[in-house]
Motif scaffolding. Structure first.
Motif, PDB file in Angstrom:
ATOM      1  N   GLU A  32       0.835  -1.203   0.000  1.00 23.02           N
ATOM      2  CA  GLU A  32       0.000   0.000   0.000  1.00 23.02           C
ATOM      3  C   GLU A  32       0.871   1.254   0.000  1.00 23.02           C
ATOM      4  N   ARG A  33       1.985   1.175   0.687  1.00 23.60           N
ATOM      5  CA  ARG A  33       2.864   2.338   0.827  1.00 23.60           C
ATOM      6  C   ARG A  33       3.383   2.824  -0.520  1.00 23.60           C
ATOM      7  N   ASN A  34       3.660   1.929  -1.425  1.00 20.15           N
ATOM      8  CA  ASN A  34       4.206   2.287  -2.736  1.00 20.15           C
ATOM      9  C   ASN A  34       3.131   2.405  -3.809  1.00 20.15           C
ATOM     10  N   GLY A  35       1.891   2.373  -3.413  1.00 20.79           N
ATOM     11  CA  GLY A  35       0.804   2.520  -4.378  1.00 20.79           C
ATOM     12  C   GLY A  35       0.653   1.337  -5.310  1.00 20.79           C
ATOM     13  N   GLU A  36       1.081   0.147  -4.893  1.00 19.77           N
ATOM     14  CA  GLU A  36       1.044  -1.008  -5.789  1.00 19.77           C
ATOM     15  C   GLU A  36      -0.369  -1.541  -6.018  1.00 19.77           C
ATOM     16  N   ILE A  37      -1.278  -1.218  -5.126  1.00 23.61           N
ATOM     17  CA  ILE A  37      -2.651  -1.671  -5.307  1.00 23.61           C
ATOM     18  C   ILE A  37      -3.455  -0.694  -6.157  1.00 23.61           C
ATOM     19  N   ASN A  38      -2.854   0.446  -6.481  1.00 18.90           N
ATOM     20  CA  ASN A  38      -3.564   1.487  -7.241  1.00 18.90           C
ATOM     21  C   ASN A  38      -4.090   0.988  -8.576  1.00 18.90           C
ATOM     22  N   TYR A  39      -3.320   0.138  -9.246  1.00 16.88           N
ATOM     23  CA  TYR A  39      -3.746  -0.324 -10.575  1.00 16.88           C
ATOM     24  C   TYR A  39      -4.999  -1.182 -10.465  1.00 16.88           C
ATOM     25  N   PHE A  40      -5.110  -1.953  -9.406  1.00 19.33           N
ATOM     26  CA  PHE A  40      -6.313  -2.750  -9.194  1.00 19.33           C
ATOM     27  C   PHE A  40      -7.524  -1.840  -8.975  1.00 19.33           C
ATOM     28  N   ILE A  41      -7.347  -0.788  -8.191  1.00 17.79           N
ATOM     29  CA  ILE A  41      -8.428   0.164  -7.957  1.00 17.79           C
ATOM     30  C   ILE A  41      -8.812   0.839  -9.268  1.00 17.79           C
TER      31      ILE A  41
ATOM     32  N   PRO B 116       2.562  -0.164 -22.175  1.00 20.56           N
ATOM     33  CA  PRO B 116       1.820  -1.219 -21.481  1.00 20.56           C
ATOM     34  C   PRO B 116       1.427  -0.862 -20.054  1.00 20.56           C
ATOM     35  N   THR B 117       2.074   0.143 -19.454  1.00 19.98           N
ATOM     36  CA  THR B 117       1.750   0.547 -18.094  1.00 19.98           C
ATOM     37  C   THR B 117       1.463   2.041 -18.047  1.00 19.98           C
ATOM     38  N   MET B 118       0.920   2.492 -16.921  1.00 19.59           N
ATOM     39  CA  MET B 118       0.529   3.883 -16.762  1.00 19.59           C
ATOM     40  C   MET B 118       1.353   4.530 -15.647  1.00 19.59           C
ATOM     41  N   PRO B 119       1.895   5.740 -15.873  1.00 20.75           N
ATOM     42  CA  PRO B 119       2.641   6.439 -14.817  1.00 20.75           C
ATOM     43  C   PRO B 119       1.783   6.607 -13.566  1.00 20.75           C
ATOM     44  N   ARG B 120       2.391   6.513 -12.403  1.00 16.91           N
ATOM     45  CA  ARG B 120       1.645   6.537 -11.145  1.00 16.91           C
ATOM     46  C   ARG B 120       0.822   7.811 -10.980  1.00 16.91           C
ATOM     47  N   GLU B 121       1.386   8.954 -11.366  1.00 12.60           N
ATOM     48  CA  GLU B 121       0.673  10.218 -11.212  1.00 12.60           C
ATOM     49  C   GLU B 121      -0.609  10.234 -12.046  1.00 12.60           C
ATOM     50  N   HIS B 122      -0.507   9.733 -13.276  1.00  8.94           N
ATOM     51  CA  HIS B 122      -1.675   9.681 -14.162  1.00  8.94           C
ATOM     52  C   HIS B 122      -2.702   8.687 -13.630  1.00  8.94           C
ATOM     53  N   LEU B 123      -2.216   7.592 -13.088  1.00  5.89           N
ATOM     54  CA  LEU B 123      -3.083   6.562 -12.524  1.00  5.89           C
ATOM     55  C   LEU B 123      -3.914   7.136 -11.376  1.00  5.89           C
ATOM     56  N   GLU B 124      -3.260   7.849 -10.481  1.00  2.52           N
ATOM     57  CA  GLU B 124      -3.954   8.444  -9.343  1.00  2.52           C
ATOM     58  C   GLU B 124      -4.957   9.498  -9.795  1.00  2.52           C
ATOM     59  N   LYS B 125      -4.609  10.242 -10.843  1.00  2.00           N
ATOM     60  CA  LYS B 125      -5.512  11.258 -11.386  1.00  2.00           C
ATOM     61  C   LYS B 125      -6.763  10.612 -11.960  1.00  2.00           C
ATOM     62  N   MET B 126      -6.596   9.484 -12.651  1.00  3.48           N
ATOM     63  CA  MET B 126      -7.733   8.782 -13.230  1.00  3.48           C
ATOM     64  C   MET B 126      -8.659   8.238 -12.132  1.00  3.48           C
ATOM     65  N   ILE B 127      -8.065   7.673 -11.096  1.00  3.90           N
ATOM     66  CA  ILE B 127      -8.866   7.131  -9.990  1.00  3.90           C
ATOM     67  C   ILE B 127      -9.662   8.245  -9.318  1.00  3.90           C
ATOM     68  N   GLU B 128      -9.001   9.357  -9.072  1.00  2.00           N
ATOM     69  CA  GLU B 128      -9.662  10.492  -8.424  1.00  2.00           C
ATOM     70  C   GLU B 128     -10.825  11.020  -9.272  1.00  2.00           C
ATOM     71  N   SER B 129     -10.631  11.060 -10.591  1.00  2.00           N
ATOM     72  CA  SER B 129     -11.667  11.610 -11.475  1.00  2.00           C
ATOM     73  C   SER B 129     -12.928  10.758 -11.497  1.00  2.00           C
ATOM     74  N   SER B 130     -12.790   9.448 -11.195  1.00  2.00           N
ATOM     75  CA  SER B 130     -13.957   8.560 -11.229  1.00  2.00           C
ATOM     76  C   SER B 130     -15.010   8.969 -10.200  1.00  2.00           C
TER      77      SER B 130
END
Length: 271
Positions: free
Chosen positions: A187-196, A215-229
């Motif tokens: 959780e500390r490294n945001g590894e579960i973020n992709y599942f969310i 094939p993968t998404m940068p962490r910052e963009h990933l977090e932005k996408m999750i937040e926008s949902s």
């Protein structure tokens, strides 16, 4: 170009609500070579699935896919198919991905491939320890490997199984094993973020750019996408198929029961 046109003018016309199409942005890739779209009523699920399987079998036989037209986009597409609930199709996609000999995936192929076997998933998850304490995976590989594994397991989670009462792969036990596996990610490294992200991506507003370059998404963009949902409007929500909404709620229940405290950071977005 034939494969890209099939996906754009047929496959994603029929599967119009598939979030993968927003990640790939094939319209921009094909440009002037884009074919005319087929009427949806002339397309059938089984026929499209069969065509896609034939394409993937062909690509899986190619040695050195880096020589192919738009090979990076092809890799991205193969990775997207890993989350398909049809294990046969996902297996073909994995064979295509492995042809690229990715340094962060190839060393772990013997652990990843059994995840797509109908009755070998739980044993595979037991042997493939991705917890932060484990030394099984090189720390430099985790960032790119985990999204690949997440795609595969998300597809297995959605799979309905073979319907046989005597099956050794009952959906409830399979889903519990998968969520238990995800609960061990860092959780500390945001590894579960992709599942969310995979959970909520169908609810990301249309004005958000979901295109992934690779094939993968940068962490910052990933977090932005999750937040926008969490900002989807009521009108936009009405356009999300009811079955997809029900599936999300069922998944959310299982995630809360199995992972619980591990997703506290995402509560404002998914509740």
């Amino acid at each position: 170009q034939m494969f890209f046109n099939f996906m754009l003018s047929q496959y994603y016309i029929f599967h119009s609500d598939d979030p993968d199409s927003r990640e790939l942005n094939l319209v921009e890739i094909l440009g002037e070579f884009r074919c005319e779209e087929w009427p949806r009523e002339e397309l059938g699920r089984k026929a499209l699935q069969k065509k896609l399987e034939i394409f993937l079998k062909t690509f899986a036989a190619v040695k050195g896919p880096q020589q192919l037209f738009k090979h990076r986009t092809l890799l991205q597409m193969f990775v997207s198919f890993l989350s398909n609930p049809d294990s046969k199709l996902a297996n073909l996609a994995l064979s295509c991905v492995l042809r690229y000999k990715l340094p962060y995936l190839t060393p772990y192929a013997e652990h990843v491939q059994p995840m797509l076997q109908k009755e070998g998933l739980r044993e595979a998850l037991t042997k493939f320890d991705l917890s932060e304490e484990s030394e099984l995976v090189d720390i430099s590989h985790r960032l790119d490997l985990i999204p690949i594994v997440t795609r595969i397991l998300f597809g297995r989670f959605l799979s309905r199984g073979n319907g046989a009462k005597s099956s050794k792969d009952p959906p409830a036990a399979r889903r519990a094993a998968i969520l238990s596996f995800f609960s061990g990610l860092g959780e500390r490294n945001g590894e579960i973020n992709y599942f969310i992200y995979m959970m909520v991506r169908a609810f990301i507003p249309l004005e958000m750019n979901m295109v992934i370059h690779g094939p993968t998404m940068p962490r910052e963009h990933l977090e932005k996408m999750i937040e926008s949902s969490g900002c989807i409007s009521s009108n936009a929500l009405l356009k999300v198929p009811i079955k997809r909404q029900e599936g999300f709620l069922n998944l959310l229940y299982d995630v809360i029961v199995q992972i619980g405290y591990g997703i506290k950071h995402f509560v404002p977005n998914i509740m």
